[in-house]
Design a protein around this motif. Structure first.
Motif, PDB file in Angstrom:
ATOM      1  N   VAL A 203       0.868  -1.170   0.000  1.00  0.00           N
ATOM      2  CA  VAL A 203       0.000   0.000   0.000  1.00  0.00           C
ATOM      3  C   VAL A 203       0.910   1.226   0.000  1.00  0.00           C
ATOM      4  CG1 VAL A 203      -1.758   1.322   1.217  1.00  0.00           C
ATOM      5  CG2 VAL A 203      -1.858  -1.177   1.222  1.00  0.00           C
ATOM      6  N   VAL A 204       0.778   2.047  -1.026  1.00  0.00           N
ATOM      7  CA  VAL A 204       1.549   3.280  -1.133  1.00  0.00           C
ATOM      8  C   VAL A 204       0.665   4.432  -0.675  1.00  0.00           C
ATOM      9  CG1 VAL A 204       2.747   4.865  -2.698  1.00  0.00           C
ATOM     10  CG2 VAL A 204       2.940   2.383  -3.032  1.00  0.00           C
ATOM     11  N   CYS A 205       1.146   5.180   0.330  1.00  0.00           N
ATOM     12  CA  CYS A 205       0.410   6.318   0.886  1.00  0.00           C
ATOM     13  C   CYS A 205       1.086   7.606   0.443  1.00  0.00           C
ATOM     14  CB  CYS A 205       0.380   6.247   2.405  1.00  0.00           C
ATOM     15  SG  CYS A 205      -0.355   4.744   3.074  1.00  0.00           S
ATOM     16  N   HIS A 206       0.547   8.235  -0.601  1.00  0.00           N
ATOM     17  CA  HIS A 206       1.033   9.537  -1.061  1.00  0.00           C
ATOM     18  C   HIS A 206       0.254  10.591  -0.283  1.00  0.00           C
ATOM     19  CE1 HIS A 206       2.432  12.420  -4.280  1.00  0.00           C
ATOM     20  NE2 HIS A 206       1.437  13.098  -3.731  1.00  0.00           N
ATOM     21  N   LEU A 207       0.909  11.130   0.754  1.00  0.00           N
ATOM     22  CA  LEU A 207       0.229  12.047   1.668  1.00  0.00           C
ATOM     23  C   LEU A 207       0.828  13.437   1.545  1.00  0.00           C
ATOM     24  CD1 LEU A 207       0.196   9.785   4.881  1.00  0.00           C
ATOM     25  CD2 LEU A 207      -1.376   9.749   2.928  1.00  0.00           C
ATOM     26  N   GLY A 208       0.114  14.324   0.884  1.00  0.00           N
ATOM     27  CA  GLY A 208       0.522  15.713   0.770  1.00  0.00           C
ATOM     28  C   GLY A 208      -0.708  16.582   0.878  1.00  0.00           C
ATOM     29  N   ASN A 209      -0.697  17.738   0.226  1.00  0.00           N
ATOM     30  CA  ASN A 209      -1.922  18.522   0.163  1.00  0.00           C
ATOM     31  C   ASN A 209      -2.991  17.758  -0.605  1.00  0.00           C
ATOM     32  OD1 ASN A 209      -3.318  21.031   0.806  1.00  0.00           O
ATOM     33  ND2 ASN A 209      -3.290  21.410  -1.405  1.00  0.00           N
ATOM     34  N   GLY A 210      -2.541  16.984  -1.594  1.00  0.00           N
ATOM     35  CA  GLY A 210      -3.372  15.978  -2.236  1.00  0.00           C
ATOM     36  C   GLY A 210      -2.982  14.616  -1.694  1.00  0.00           C
ATOM     37  N   VAL A 211      -3.938  13.715  -1.571  1.00  0.00           N
ATOM     38  CA  VAL A 211      -3.679  12.409  -0.956  1.00  0.00           C
ATOM     39  C   VAL A 211      -4.201  11.290  -1.848  1.00  0.00           C
ATOM     40  CG1 VAL A 211      -4.156  10.920   1.018  1.00  0.00           C
ATOM     41  CG2 VAL A 211      -3.803  13.372   1.378  1.00  0.00           C
ATOM     42  N   THR A 212      -3.338  10.319  -2.095  1.00  0.00           N
ATOM     43  CA  THR A 212      -3.736   9.086  -2.772  1.00  0.00           C
ATOM     44  C   THR A 212      -3.208   7.900  -1.989  1.00  0.00           C
ATOM     45  OG1 THR A 212      -3.952   9.865  -5.058  1.00  0.00           O
ATOM     46  CG2 THR A 212      -3.237   7.613  -4.770  1.00  0.00           C
ATOM     47  N   LEU A 213      -4.057   6.912  -1.757  1.00  0.00           N
ATOM     48  CA  LEU A 213      -3.621   5.602  -1.289  1.00  0.00           C
ATOM     49  C   LEU A 213      -3.815   4.628  -2.436  1.00  0.00           C
ATOM     50  CD1 LEU A 213      -3.986   7.061   1.499  1.00  0.00           C
ATOM     51  CD2 LEU A 213      -4.460   4.790   2.417  1.00  0.00           C
ATOM     52  N   ASP A 214      -2.805   3.807  -2.677  1.00  0.00           N
ATOM     53  CA  ASP A 214      -2.849   2.922  -3.826  1.00  0.00           C
ATOM     54  C   ASP A 214      -2.478   1.508  -3.414  1.00  0.00           C
ATOM     55  OD1 ASP A 214      -3.218   2.316  -6.489  1.00  0.00           O
ATOM     56  OD2 ASP A 214      -1.156   2.744  -7.066  1.00  0.00           O
ATOM     57  N   ALA A 215      -3.282   0.541  -3.817  1.00  0.00           N
ATOM     58  CA  ALA A 215      -2.977  -0.872  -3.631  1.00  0.00           C
ATOM     59  C   ALA A 215      -2.192  -1.350  -4.839  1.00  0.00           C
ATOM     60  CB  ALA A 215      -4.263  -1.676  -3.470  1.00  0.00           C
ATOM     61  N   VAL A 216      -0.928  -1.724  -4.631  1.00  0.00           N
ATOM     62  CA  VAL A 216      -0.047  -2.137  -5.722  1.00  0.00           C
ATOM     63  C   VAL A 216       0.314  -3.607  -5.512  1.00  0.00           C
ATOM     64  CG1 VAL A 216       2.110  -1.698  -6.954  1.00  0.00           C
ATOM     65  CG2 VAL A 216       0.886   0.197  -5.872  1.00  0.00           C
TER      66      VAL A 216
END
Length: 414
Positions: A203-216
């Motif tokens: 699980v990649v957690c791109h946490l910034g002002n924009g947020v995406t969690l991605d199941a890879v």
């Protein structure tokens, strides 16, 4: 040399990469385009300059970029002809683009068609490509899509339970964003773990002002938190994240709000800002919460809870998890947020070492506790490098083409 460009509505971010992509020669950020006073930052190695000046439009911003790159004081390039290829970030490729592509008239037409899906982003990306074509005539341009990495998501995960004919006619589905970042980070995580990417579920957690969690899983995106628009998923800086759509109809009927007003609320007045009433900056929200601000504490709690819940859901979707990866502004820099998210995830095998977590930003990416079944990593994202890699690959393929050879000059996300 390869130039990468990220053109926003009021900003221009650029990097000049060495021909072998071994290092960044120069970089810059031109901000507040169109405002009475803009700012420019330009770096060459450890040397940098900051200026304030009027930047009336994107054409002026591109001219300023070239002025910075050709400044004899820095000895970067002598003229625009030193640029051999240009890579661009584009937010939305719809269901058309499954990978990065060389720009031609058909690609530009398709980009414009996709602008309805990302009206705040794609038009700016298009301006960037057009300005680059004008300033660097004859130089190949490559466009790299944030949505392309998520084209591998199976239909059961990207389809919405609306009338099927309606969704097909209007291109309504889960598209996902921050794909360029997630692609780079998932590859980097596999390298850090010294394991084949196709053997990992993460699980990649791109946490910034924009947020995406991605199941890879196996190097491919199989689910992602942001959906059709760019305000879904978990709460972000100013964006709402998911909520019951019945709220929209309630606000129209009971509050007298227009759809345009509600859309603006969802994109610009919600998330951390909306809950805290103070700021979209997690650092400011945390400082206020520590000083006793209950609404700021609520904003943090909601943010953390929704992320933790999504991690659990994605572990279930993949049938297990080998790695949890944090990246982007909050993910890379806030040890406290990482610790809060990982709390109570021991049932998944996730456990972090407090000391390792505290020094992760100093080049110690593995923050897993001893004996943890799941690796927890902090991996700095580098979307610009991913764009440069794709740009180099596509332009090399184009130059190697034999006369009359029929090639589709597209690079798959994986």
């Amino acid at each position: 040399m390869i130039l990468t460009i990220n053109c926003g509505s009021s900003s221009l971010k650029y990097q000049l990469h060495a021909p072998d992509l071994s290092h960044v020669i120069a970089s810059g950020l031109i901000a507040r385009i169109g405002e009475p006073e803009g700012t420019t930052d330009h770096w060459v190695g450890h040397r940098g300059e900051h200026h304030r000046r009027a930047i009336p439009d994107h054409r002026a911003a591109f001219a300023l970029m070239m002025e910075n790159l050709t400044n004899p004081e820095y000895d970067v390039i002598e003229c625009p002809g030193a640029i051999t290829a240009i890579g661009h970030r584009a937010v939305h490729g719809g269901a058309i683009f499954f990978g990065s592509v060389l720009v031609d008239d058909a690609v530009m037409a398709a980009l414009r068609a996709c602008a309805t899906f990302a009206p705040l982003h794609n038009p700016c990306n298009i301006i960037g490509i057009e300005e680059a074509q004008r300033m660097f005539p004859g130089v190949p341009n490559v466009v790299v899509f944030d949505t392309a990495f998520h084209q591998t998501i199976p239909e059961r995960a990207h389809a919405y339970a609306l009338p099927y004919e309606l969704t097909q006619k209007h291109g309504i589905r889960r598209y996902g964003f921050h794909g360029t970042s997630c692609r780079y980070v998932s590859r980097s995580a596999a390298e850090l773990l010294n394991r084949p990417l196709d053997s990992l579920s993460m699980v990649v957690c791109h946490l910034g002002n924009g947020v995406t969690l991605d199941a890879v899983k196996g190097g491919q995106s199989i689910d992602t938190s942001i959906g059709f628009g760019t305000f879904g998923g978990v709460p972000m800086g100013t964006r709402s994240g998911d909520f019951d759509p019945a709220i929209i109809f309630h606000l129209v009927r009971e509050a007298g709000l227009s759809l345009t007003e509600i859309e603006d609320i969802c994109y610009t007045k919600s998330g951390l800002l909306g809950l805290s009433g103070l700021s979209n900056d997690m650092r400011e929200v945390m400082a206020a919460a520590d000083a006793g601000n209950d609404r700021c504490q609520l904003a943090i709690d909601v943010f953390v809870y929704q992320i933790r819940k999504t991690i659990g859901a994605y572990a279930a979707a993949m049938g297990g998890i080998d790695a949890l990866v944090f990246t982007a502004g909050i993910g890379e820099n806030s040890a406290r947020v990482r610790a809060m998210i990982c709390e109570d995830l021991g049932f998944l095998g996730i456990s972090i070492d407090a000391r390792a977590n505290a020094i992760a930003r100093g080049g110690h990416p593995n923050i897993s506790a001893a004996g943890a079944r799941v690796a927890t990593l902090v991996v700095p994202t580098d979307e610009e490098r991913m764009i440069a890699i794709d740009t180099a690959a596509l332009t090399a393929a184009a130059s190697a083409r034999q006369p009359g050879q029929d090639l589709a000059f597209a690079l798959a996300a994986q």
